[in-house]
Scaffold this active site. Structure first.
Site, PDB file in Angstrom:
ATOM      1  N   ASP A 277       0.813  -1.220   0.000  1.00 28.87           N
ATOM      2  CA  ASP A 277       0.000   0.000   0.000  1.00 28.87           C
ATOM      3  C   ASP A 277       0.846   1.269   0.000  1.00 28.87           C
ATOM      4  OD1 ASP A 277      -2.238  -1.644   0.206  1.00 28.87           O
ATOM      5  OD2 ASP A 277      -2.235  -1.558   2.385  1.00 28.87           O
TER       6      ASP A 277
ATOM      7  N   GLU B 138       2.334  -0.782   4.856  1.00 30.55           N
ATOM      8  CA  GLU B 138       0.966  -1.124   4.468  1.00 30.55           C
ATOM      9  C   GLU B 138       0.013  -0.669   5.562  1.00 30.55           C
ATOM     10  OE1 GLU B 138       0.046  -4.400   1.554  1.00 30.55           O
ATOM     11  OE2 GLU B 138       1.196  -5.488   3.071  1.00 30.55           O
TER      12      GLU B 138
ATOM     13  N   LYS C  11      -4.108  -1.341   6.804  1.00 26.50           N
ATOM     14  CA  LYS C  11      -5.310  -2.139   6.584  1.00 26.50           C
ATOM     15  C   LYS C  11      -6.392  -1.769   7.588  1.00 26.50           C
ATOM     16  CE  LYS C  11      -3.200  -4.597   3.418  1.00 26.50           C
ATOM     17  NZ  LYS C  11      -3.529  -4.376   1.984  1.00 26.50           N
TER      18      LYS C  11
END
Length: 278
Positions: free
Chosen positions: A91, A111, A113
């Protein structure tokens, strides 16, 4: 007590951090700003802090490149590739520094989430389930996909002594404390942090060998066992213990700290550039 300590550790780190407060605005939250944009700001900050070093940002990396690095370690590794353009795209992308030998070295992979909308749904009075009569939705398994990217970067960095992979989690599936949320009608709904229906943190802690979360684990750990020394590449996992949204400035500070830890570990390979005058 362990879960409480891990939440406290995060709060203490944020208070002590001297990150660039206000760079995205005091109220900016992760769901408003892509983590890739934060990574680009990290690159800008590193260039200011280390003007003699060269940095670059990449959105992703091809599986072919990972296999090539594995073959440098051993001819038997990195032999299998079925899709020539296969790649991974974390990401937040990948940040690298050029060392004294003109080689690019990874110093940050990130990343973010979000999983579990229970808190927002309860606050809005929304019920879920087949008959729309449940306060809580059973957690899914989408977060487990993170293991793929972690494993690939781990392969790519086998010869390194650091592993700068950081994973930011938010949402009701990553609680470390039991919380109570009030519905519009006044009824309170309790979310238990240790509920098997809700919590998915245990499905991720294999990536940090069960070490503490909300902790910078960038520097590899070497464990002696009998006649062997085992190198552990641990992911730094950060979660908001009460399910809140991350502030962008909190994430910026943590990412910058991990990137600078990488530079410290790589110090001897950057010494020439760090000591020259420009």
């Amino acid at each position: 007590m362990v879960r409480k300590n891990q939440s406290n550790r995060l709060s203490t780190q944020h208070k002590e951090s001297k990150g660039v407060v206000g760079i995205f605005g005091e109220e900016a939250k992760l769901h408003d700003v892509a983590i890739s944009k934060i990574s680009l700001r990290i690159v800008e900050q590193l260039k200011k802090d280390f003007p003699t070093l060269e940095f670059r940002y990449r959105k992703g990396i091809k599986k072919e490149e990972i296999n090539e690095e594995l073959r440098k370690l051993d001819d038997n590794l990195g032999q299998t590739l079925f899709v020539s353009n296969a790649s991974i795209i974390p990401d937040g992308g990948i940040i690298e520094v050029k060392d004294d030998n003109e080689c690019w070295r990874i110093i940050l992979v990130s990343e973010a989430k979000h999983q579990g909308k229970d808190i927002d749904n309860i606050k809005k009075g929304i019920q879920v389930g087949k008959n729309a009569n449940q306060d809580l939705m059973a957690a899914g398994n989408a977060i487990e996909r993170s293991h793929k990217n972690i494993a690939e970067i781990s392969n790519l960095m086998l010869k390194e002594s650091h592993f700068p992979y950081v994973l930011f989690l938010e949402g009701s599936n990553f609680l470390t404390e039991t919380i109570s949320i009030k519905r519009p009608d006044g009824r309170e709904v309790v979310l238990e942090y240790n509920s098997g229906m809700l919590n998915r943190l245990d499905r991720l802690t294999a990536a940090n060998y069960g070490m503490p979360i909300n902790t910078n684990l960038c520097e590899n750990k070497f464990v002696a066992h009998k006649d062997k020394t085992i190198m552990l590449q641990a992911t730094s996992i950060y979660t908001q213990g009460k399910g809140e949204h991350w502030s962008v400035n909190e994430i910026f500070s943590i990412m910058l700290d991990i990137a600078k830890t990488s530079l410290r570990v790589l110090g001897s390979d950057l010494f020439k550039q760090l000591t020259e005058n420009k």
